[in-house]
Design a protein around this motif. Structure first.
Motif, PDB file in Angstrom:
ATOM      1  N   THR A 134     -69.572  -9.230 -18.427  1.00  0.00           N
ATOM      2  CA  THR A 134     -69.113 -10.543 -18.868  1.00  0.00           C
ATOM      3  C   THR A 134     -70.070 -11.079 -19.931  1.00  0.00           C
ATOM      4  N   GLN A 135     -69.636 -12.122 -20.631  1.00  0.00           N
ATOM      5  CA  GLN A 135     -70.495 -12.739 -21.643  1.00  0.00           C
ATOM      6  C   GLN A 135     -71.779 -13.271 -21.015  1.00  0.00           C
ATOM      7  N   ALA A 136     -71.668 -13.887 -19.845  1.00  0.00           N
ATOM      8  CA  ALA A 136     -72.862 -14.420 -19.173  1.00  0.00           C
ATOM      9  C   ALA A 136     -73.847 -13.298 -18.849  1.00  0.00           C
ATOM     10  N   ASN A 137     -73.348 -12.176 -18.334  1.00  0.00           N
ATOM     11  CA  ASN A 137     -74.227 -11.048 -18.014  1.00  0.00           C
ATOM     12  C   ASN A 137     -74.791 -10.416 -19.278  1.00  0.00           C
ATOM     13  N   TYR A 138     -74.012 -10.403 -20.348  1.00  0.00           N
ATOM     14  CA  TYR A 138     -74.502  -9.904 -21.635  1.00  0.00           C
ATOM     15  C   TYR A 138     -75.667 -10.772 -22.115  1.00  0.00           C
ATOM     16  N   ASN A 139     -75.467 -12.089 -22.092  1.00  0.00           N
ATOM     17  CA  ASN A 139     -76.503 -13.007 -22.586  1.00  0.00           C
ATOM     18  C   ASN A 139     -77.787 -12.926 -21.774  1.00  0.00           C
ATOM     19  N   SER A 140     -77.672 -12.716 -20.465  1.00  0.00           N
ATOM     20  CA  SER A 140     -78.851 -12.673 -19.598  1.00  0.00           C
ATOM     21  C   SER A 140     -79.335 -11.258 -19.303  1.00  0.00           C
ATOM     22  N   CYS A 141     -78.619 -10.255 -19.822  1.00  0.00           N
ATOM     23  CA  CYS A 141     -78.927  -8.844 -19.535  1.00  0.00           C
ATOM     24  C   CYS A 141     -78.896  -8.547 -18.039  1.00  0.00           C
ATOM     25  N   GLU A 142     -78.007  -9.217 -17.324  1.00  0.00           N
ATOM     26  CA  GLU A 142     -77.830  -8.976 -15.890  1.00  0.00           C
ATOM     27  C   GLU A 142     -76.784  -7.890 -15.695  1.00  0.00           C
ATOM     28  N   ASP A 143     -77.084  -6.961 -14.808  1.00  0.00           N
ATOM     29  CA  ASP A 143     -76.157  -5.863 -14.560  1.00  0.00           C
ATOM     30  C   ASP A 143     -75.703  -5.823 -13.107  1.00  0.00           C
ATOM     31  N   ASP A 144     -75.756  -6.976 -12.428  1.00  0.00           N
ATOM     32  CA  ASP A 144     -75.445  -7.001 -11.002  1.00  0.00           C
ATOM     33  C   ASP A 144     -73.976  -6.760 -10.673  1.00  0.00           C
ATOM     34  N   ALA A 174     -57.198  -4.483 -25.040  1.00  0.00           N
ATOM     35  CA  ALA A 174     -56.648  -5.827 -25.227  1.00  0.00           C
ATOM     36  C   ALA A 174     -57.443  -6.540 -26.314  1.00  0.00           C
ATOM     37  N   THR A 175     -56.856  -7.584 -26.861  1.00  0.00           N
ATOM     38  CA  THR A 175     -57.591  -8.383 -27.847  1.00  0.00           C
ATOM     39  C   THR A 175     -58.655  -9.201 -27.126  1.00  0.00           C
ATOM     40  N   GLY A 176     -59.655  -9.646 -27.877  1.00  0.00           N
ATOM     41  CA  GLY A 176     -60.729 -10.453 -27.310  1.00  0.00           C
ATOM     42  C   GLY A 176     -62.083  -9.834 -27.607  1.00  0.00           C
ATOM     43  N   THR A 177     -63.109 -10.365 -26.965  1.00  0.00           N
ATOM     44  CA  THR A 177     -64.464  -9.878 -27.176  1.00  0.00           C
ATOM     45  C   THR A 177     -64.919  -9.083 -25.964  1.00  0.00           C
ATOM     46  N   TYR A 178     -65.477  -7.913 -26.232  1.00  0.00           N
ATOM     47  CA  TYR A 178     -66.025  -7.036 -25.206  1.00  0.00           C
ATOM     48  C   TYR A 178     -67.538  -7.074 -25.308  1.00  0.00           C
ATOM     49  N   TYR A 179     -68.210  -7.035 -24.155  1.00  0.00           N
ATOM     50  CA  TYR A 179     -69.667  -7.091 -24.097  1.00  0.00           C
ATOM     51  C   TYR A 179     -70.179  -5.843 -23.387  1.00  0.00           C
ATOM     52  N   PHE A 180     -71.141  -5.157 -24.019  1.00  0.00           N
ATOM     53  CA  PHE A 180     -71.690  -3.929 -23.457  1.00  0.00           C
ATOM     54  C   PHE A 180     -73.212  -4.004 -23.454  1.00  0.00           C
ATOM     55  N   ILE A 181     -73.814  -3.490 -22.377  1.00  0.00           N
ATOM     56  CA  ILE A 181     -75.271  -3.418 -22.276  1.00  0.00           C
ATOM     57  C   ILE A 181     -75.657  -2.074 -21.673  1.00  0.00           C
TER      58      ILE A 181
END
Length: 183
Positions: free
Chosen positions: A76-86, A103-110
């Motif tokens: 999620t964006q929140a986990n991306y921003n905080s680098c949380e992988d829980d 799907a359209t939209g923004t994908y977050y990868f870490i």
């Protein structure tokens, strides 16, 4: 009347060929030559990479990494921003890893290994609606041809069928239809 029908059929075939060429998905190698690893210049490497492409639904991201040294988590964006992988949406641990943008939209990868995410190994990809024109395919990193998925198009190809291949698909039925029109 037969000439008018022939013109209509030919126009439909030509439009079908154009539509077919634009309908194919593209393959992108995340980070290009940086691949999927801790980038030498921090997160800017992946920000610059993703902003240089226009992603569409059904495009495929290839994360080139050594299994056990890196992974890729869709978060999620929140986990991306905080680098949380829980609680990743999806975790891919075997490299190279393919991820289809469905799907359209923004994908977050870490990367969830150690402090890799905090060191800049993270990327966002924004997917727009299909415009009918093929997206460019990024070239795989030099020397990594063994990690290129076998279903990927050759480097520099959009993955769209050639005009010759598309012509065979549509011109053969066109010839049959034209034959019936002259009877």
């Amino acid at each position: 009347m037969a000439k008018l029908s022939l013109v209509v059929v030919a126009a439909i075939a030509a439009l079908s060929i154009i539509a077919l060429q634009g309908a194919e998905a593209a393959t992108y190698f995340v980070g290009d030559t940086v691949a999927w690893r801790i980038p030498p210049n921090g997160a800017a490497a992946y920000t610059n990479w993703s902003s240089s492409y226009t992603f569409q639904v059904e495009d495929v991201l290839v994360f080139n990494f050594a299994t056990g040294q890196h992974d890729v988590a869709h978060v999620t964006q929140a986990n991306y921003n905080s680098c949380e992988d829980d609680s990743p949406i999806q975790l891919l641990t075997t490299g190279p890893a393919n991820f289809t943008l469905n799907a359209t939209g923004t994908y977050y990868f870490i990367c969830t290994i150690g402090d890799h995410c905090e060191s800049g190994q993270k990327v966002t990809v924004t997917v727009g609606s299909s415009s009918g024109s093929p997206s460019p395919t990024a070239s795989p990193p030099p020397g990594n041809s063994t990690t290129t998925p076998s279903q990927s198009p050759p480097p520099g190809s959009s993955g769209a069928p050639s005009l010759a291949a598309a012509s065979k698909v549509f011109l053969a039925p066109l010839a049959i239809v034209m034959g019936f029109m002259w009877i």
